[in-house]
Scaffold this active site. Structure first.
Site, PDB file in Angstrom:
ATOM      1  N   HIS A   1      -5.211  -0.682  -0.244  1.00 47.92           N
ATOM      2  CA  HIS A   1      -4.293   0.035   0.639  1.00 47.92           C
ATOM      3  C   HIS A   1      -3.141  -0.903   1.009  1.00 47.92           C
ATOM      4  CE1 HIS A   1      -3.398   3.239   3.608  1.00 47.92           C
ATOM      5  NE2 HIS A   1      -2.833   2.248   4.265  1.00 47.92           N
TER       6      HIS A   1
ATOM      7  N   SER B   1       0.772   5.756   3.898  1.00 52.35           N
ATOM      8  CA  SER B   1      -0.303   5.642   4.884  1.00 52.35           C
ATOM      9  C   SER B   1      -0.073   6.616   6.034  1.00 52.35           C
ATOM     10  CB  SER B   1      -0.413   4.187   5.361  1.00 52.35           C
ATOM     11  OG  SER B   1      -1.591   3.961   6.075  1.00 52.35           O
TER      12      SER B   1
ATOM     13  N   ASP C   1      -9.513   1.623  -1.317  1.00 55.99           N
ATOM     14  CA  ASP C   1      -8.858   2.083  -0.090  1.00 55.99           C
ATOM     15  C   ASP C   1      -9.785   3.043   0.631  1.00 55.99           C
ATOM     16  OD1 ASP C   1      -7.164   3.010   1.903  1.00 55.99           O
ATOM     17  OD2 ASP C   1      -5.738   3.955   0.544  1.00 55.99           O
TER      18      ASP C   1
END
Length: 313
Positions: A285, A160, A255
């Protein structure tokens, strides 16, 4: 495909445990409210763990947590080393929240991992995290022998926001003349700062887990007054992606960041970089850390470990 049944179970457990992200919260409130989003299984044992505090780029204390695999140093060849940057939107997360994931990867790869406690926004907005991550990578390269690692086999990795920082660190190292980075693992990385540019941002605006509104909250906290097309903030906007390390890019179907991460992989490939882009269908995610609860997370960690073993030996 539909959201994976195992993903639904994990998300329900997190909801029952009280995990929630809201753009109405302050940074301190969200840090205090959110719980660790790792799997229920306990962290794996590794060979050794040690914290080091080094001098950061602005004289700040920069904590590194170093993980050695079992049997490190027993063979004739020094293991490679991975510098890892945790996720959390540049605001949340820490070396603590991502320790179970790092321990798992240490055992899967047999490599040394160095997890970086970079400065977080909004207290320290861009470029503080970038400079900390690059400084940590330089320190690891310079001190690899003392750590029992081979400095010629150095990788960066992150998930991320940490995937963003890994991609950017590789770019900064290219632009500043080193250290040489042999590989990069980018797990659902943020590669742009424009929520209006991507289909996945609209399609999955309400999640699961990570929403468009939360991404906007992260952008606002991290970017400050900086230009959001700065390539060290949004690596998709670099004028050139040539000369960057080989990469594995992992994305999740459900995501908001899926499209931009895959576009970044395409940019790397178009520039002549060796890149593998793997989308995990039915996943959300944050799925990567739940290898004890989801088959797809187990597969993703195994894929990342195999790529690192191949790249670093």
């Amino acid at each position: 495909m539909p959201l994976d049944p195992q993903a639904i179970t994990v998300l329900k457990r997190m909801e029952d445990d009280g995990f929630r992200l809201s753009p109405e919260m302050t940074a301190d409130e969200m840090r205090a409210h959110t719980i660790q989003t790792q799997q229920e299984a306990g962290p794996a044992e590794v060979g050794r763990v040690e914290d080091r505090v080094i001098r950061g780029p602005e004289g700040n204390d920069l904590t590194l947590r170093i993980f050695w695999p079992h049997g490190a140093g027993d063979g004739d060849r020094l293991p490679g080393v991975v510098v890892f940057f945790h996720g959390g939107g540049w605001v949340l997360g820490s070396i603590e929240t991502h320790e179970p994931q790092v321990r798992s990867m240490v055992n899967r790869t047999g490599l040394i991992y160095v997890s970086v406690e970079y400065r977080r926004a909004p207290e320290d907005p861009y470029p503080a995290a970038v400079e900390d991550c690059y400084a940590a990578t330089c320190w690891v390269a310079a001190n690899a022998a003392e750590l029992g690692a081979d400095p010629a086999r150095l990788a960066v990795a992150g998930d991320s926001a940490g995937g963003n920082l890994a991609a950017v660190t590789a770019m900064v190292a290219r632009d500043r003349g080193g250290p040489p980075i042999a590989f990069q693992v980018l797990v659902y990385p943020c590669c742009d700062m424009d929520p209006d540019a991507w289909w996945s941002m609209a399609a999955h605006a309400d999640g699961p887990l990570l929403t468009r509104a939360i991404m906007g909250w992260f952008y606002d906290h991290y970017t400050g007054d900086a230009d959001r097309t700065d390539p060290y903030m949004a690596p998709l906007h670099a004028s050139s992606h040539a000369g960057l390390p080989p990469a594995l890019v992992i994305t999740a179907e459900y995501d908001v960041l899926c499209d931009e991460a895959e576009a970044y992989a395409a940019k790397l490939a178009a520039a002549g970089c060796e890149v593998t882009c793997s989308r995990y269908d039915g996943m959300f995610h944050g799925f990567f850390g739940f290898d004890a609860e989801m088959d797809a997370a187990e597969a993703a960690q195994a894929e990342a470990a195999a790529a690192l073993r191949t790249a670093l030996g």
